[in-house]
Write a protein that holds these residues in place. Sequence first.
Motif, PDB file in Angstrom:
ATOM      1  N   LYS A 144      52.358  45.039  45.698  1.00  0.00           N
ATOM      2  CA  LYS A 144      51.039  44.812  46.296  1.00  0.00           C
ATOM      3  C   LYS A 144      49.941  45.606  45.594  1.00  0.00           C
ATOM      4  O   LYS A 144      48.754  45.288  45.744  1.00  0.00           O
ATOM      5  CB  LYS A 144      51.084  45.180  47.783  1.00  0.00           C
ATOM      6  CG  LYS A 144      52.037  44.312  48.593  1.00  0.00           C
ATOM      7  CD  LYS A 144      52.061  44.731  50.061  1.00  0.00           C
ATOM      8  CE  LYS A 144      53.026  43.856  50.854  1.00  0.00           C
ATOM      9  NZ  LYS A 144      53.088  44.251  52.278  1.00  0.00           N
ATOM     10  N   ASN A 145      50.319  46.641  44.868  1.00  0.00           N
ATOM     11  CA  ASN A 145      49.334  47.478  44.176  1.00  0.00           C
ATOM     12  C   ASN A 145      49.072  47.032  42.742  1.00  0.00           C
ATOM     13  O   ASN A 145      48.336  47.697  42.013  1.00  0.00           O
ATOM     14  CB  ASN A 145      49.806  48.938  44.161  1.00  0.00           C
ATOM     15  CG  ASN A 145      49.977  49.496  45.563  1.00  0.00           C
ATOM     16  OD1 ASN A 145      49.164  49.228  46.448  1.00  0.00           O
ATOM     17  ND2 ASN A 145      51.030  50.273  45.772  1.00  0.00           N
ATOM     18  N   GLY A 202      49.143  49.319  26.453  1.00  0.00           N
ATOM     19  CA  GLY A 202      48.839  50.592  27.090  1.00  0.00           C
ATOM     20  C   GLY A 202      49.746  50.847  28.272  1.00  0.00           C
ATOM     21  O   GLY A 202      50.661  50.074  28.568  1.00  0.00           O
ATOM     22  N   LYS A 203      49.485  51.942  28.948  1.00  0.00           N
ATOM     23  CA  LYS A 203      50.273  52.323  30.108  1.00  0.00           C
ATOM     24  C   LYS A 203      49.847  51.516  31.328  1.00  0.00           C
ATOM     25  O   LYS A 203      48.668  51.229  31.516  1.00  0.00           O
ATOM     26  CB  LYS A 203      50.119  53.814  30.383  1.00  0.00           C
ATOM     27  CG  LYS A 203      50.707  54.686  29.287  1.00  0.00           C
ATOM     28  CD  LYS A 203      50.613  56.158  29.629  1.00  0.00           C
ATOM     29  CE  LYS A 203      51.252  57.010  28.531  1.00  0.00           C
ATOM     30  NZ  LYS A 203      51.186  58.461  28.848  1.00  0.00           N
ATOM     31  N   LEU A 204      50.844  51.150  32.141  1.00  0.00           N
ATOM     32  CA  LEU A 204      50.578  50.399  33.364  1.00  0.00           C
ATOM     33  C   LEU A 204      50.462  51.371  34.532  1.00  0.00           C
ATOM     34  O   LEU A 204      51.384  52.125  34.812  1.00  0.00           O
ATOM     35  CB  LEU A 204      51.685  49.383  33.630  1.00  0.00           C
ATOM     36  CG  LEU A 204      51.971  48.379  32.504  1.00  0.00           C
ATOM     37  CD1 LEU A 204      52.972  47.334  32.973  1.00  0.00           C
ATOM     38  CD2 LEU A 204      50.698  47.692  32.041  1.00  0.00           C
ATOM     39  N   ALA A 205      49.339  51.335  35.190  1.00  0.00           N
ATOM     40  CA  ALA A 205      49.107  52.268  36.299  1.00  0.00           C
ATOM     41  C   ALA A 205      49.793  51.837  37.579  1.00  0.00           C
ATOM     42  O   ALA A 205      50.125  52.656  38.439  1.00  0.00           O
ATOM     43  CB  ALA A 205      47.604  52.416  36.546  1.00  0.00           C
ATOM     44  N   SER A 206      50.034  50.541  37.729  1.00  0.00           N
ATOM     45  CA  SER A 206      50.533  50.025  39.010  1.00  0.00           C
ATOM     46  C   SER A 206      51.931  49.438  38.920  1.00  0.00           C
ATOM     47  O   SER A 206      52.374  48.749  39.823  1.00  0.00           O
ATOM     48  CB  SER A 206      49.569  48.953  39.542  1.00  0.00           C
ATOM     49  OG  SER A 206      49.386  47.917  38.588  1.00  0.00           O
ATOM     50  N   ALA A 207      52.642  49.690  37.825  1.00  0.00           N
ATOM     51  CA  ALA A 207      54.019  49.179  37.678  1.00  0.00           C
ATOM     52  C   ALA A 207      54.860  50.277  37.038  1.00  0.00           C
ATOM     53  O   ALA A 207      55.024  50.324  35.821  1.00  0.00           O
ATOM     54  CB  ALA A 207      54.041  47.904  36.832  1.00  0.00           C
ATOM     55  N   SER A 208      55.392  51.176  37.868  1.00  0.00           N
ATOM     56  CA  SER A 208      56.098  52.347  37.369  1.00  0.00           C
ATOM     57  C   SER A 208      57.372  51.998  36.609  1.00  0.00           C
ATOM     58  O   SER A 208      57.820  52.757  35.750  1.00  0.00           O
ATOM     59  CB  SER A 208      56.439  53.289  38.529  1.00  0.00           C
ATOM     60  OG  SER A 208      57.232  52.624  39.497  1.00  0.00           O
ATOM     61  N   SER A 209      57.997  50.863  36.936  1.00  0.00           N
ATOM     62  CA  SER A 209      59.238  50.478  36.259  1.00  0.00           C
ATOM     63  C   SER A 209      58.989  50.059  34.812  1.00  0.00           C
ATOM     64  O   SER A 209      59.890  50.071  33.992  1.00  0.00           O
ATOM     65  CB  SER A 209      59.910  49.333  37.016  1.00  0.00           C
ATOM     66  OG  SER A 209      59.049  48.213  37.048  1.00  0.00           O
TER      67      SER A 209
END
Length: 460
Positions: A309-310, A425-432
Amino acid sequence: MSTFVKPENALKRAEELINVGQKQDALQALHDIITSKRSRAWQKTLERIMFKYIELCVDMRRGRYAKDGLIQYRIVCQQVNVTSLEEVIKHFMHLSTEKAEQARSQAQALEEALDVDDLEADKRPEDLMLSYVSGEKGKDRSDREVVTPWFKFLWETYRTVLEILRNNSKLEALYAMTAHRAFQFCKQYRRTTEFRRLCEIIRNHLANLNKYRDQRDRPDLSAPESLQLYLDTRFEQLKIATELELWQEAFRSVEDIYGLMCMVKKTPKASLMVVYYAKLTEIFWISSSHLYHAYAWLKLFNLQKSFNKNLSQKDLQLIASSVVLAALSVVPYDSRRASHLELENEKERNLRMADLIGFNVDPKVESREMLSRSSLLSELIAKGVLNCATQEVKDLYHLLEHEFLPLDLAVKVQPLLAKISKIGGKLASASSVPEVQLSQYVTALEKITTLRVLQQVLYL
């Protein structure tokens, strides 16, 4: 063998022996009382004896004594006070870790101190000869003599604890914790040999669990808590395998997870499945299995879009772009001329891969028709994945798949690839999926562009 009517007397005698420097005699006195038939009923004094016994075992690096004492203590207290066994085992691991850390801190050069291929291997004769001939002295030699034995003992501690705790429903949480700590040990010190061995140990424990279904206190994998512990352990195993870049072991870990899911006929929660598919994308890319890599990305995209959802629009766009580029990177034809046996093996492999990715396929269908580039691209269009991608990716898709430009295709594709290579780049909302770099697909896409140009030239 010493005989003590009361356990308190054995503990007192051991402390007296320790004070005069006779640790081995003290250890033997405690071992005798622990293994005595009179000590079959749990009592608090017996717990204090075990703590002192473990401290002596660690201090003297007596791994076999420790294992023997813990097995006896498990018999005594697992039915009446399993918490006491847990505390003793935690104390054992804490002391072993502390000793190894102390030895490590004494070494100024950890790389040289731990330059040993296998912690279970004895020193080779040629190493002994070389040390005498070369006159190896000083820091390197002292580091090996001080640090390596303690790391061997710590590794032995993990093995002992896992063996004692295995396949017991009352101890499965501690078993999982020990496995996680052992994985971290392998990761921290880059112990690849021990990591492979650890994976095999855990794999065998699960196999024995299924073999002896009538065993008392056997963990019930249909219980949500037990299943979650076993899955968490397997996912940690998969994570560490990829971080150590042990791709073959990572693939076996994926099969372990899939086998566990099949065994209990339950799908893990979405947060774990996201990790599962994220690691699959890495494994398939490293193994040049581009088609399965793309299908794993599609599964990952669907999970993130449905359950995260984020998830921000920017991160969704990056993931969608990866899916499309992964699909475009798949070679559009099979260039191999394989024998019948090779085709059968390939068919079996495709079924196996399709199972791991989660696609149900008909085993009677020819392997090339099971999962294909064309069907994957059609699915991306139908499910709106292409619409979520960046404009450069959309333009590249239309050029490669729908335009006929044999003379200008390469010229038009090149600037798009240059722009795509800078996206990521880095994904802020998908830690996996901590980071996405589209540049990884550029080389494969250049090859696909060359193939398209040659195909179109042939039609002129």
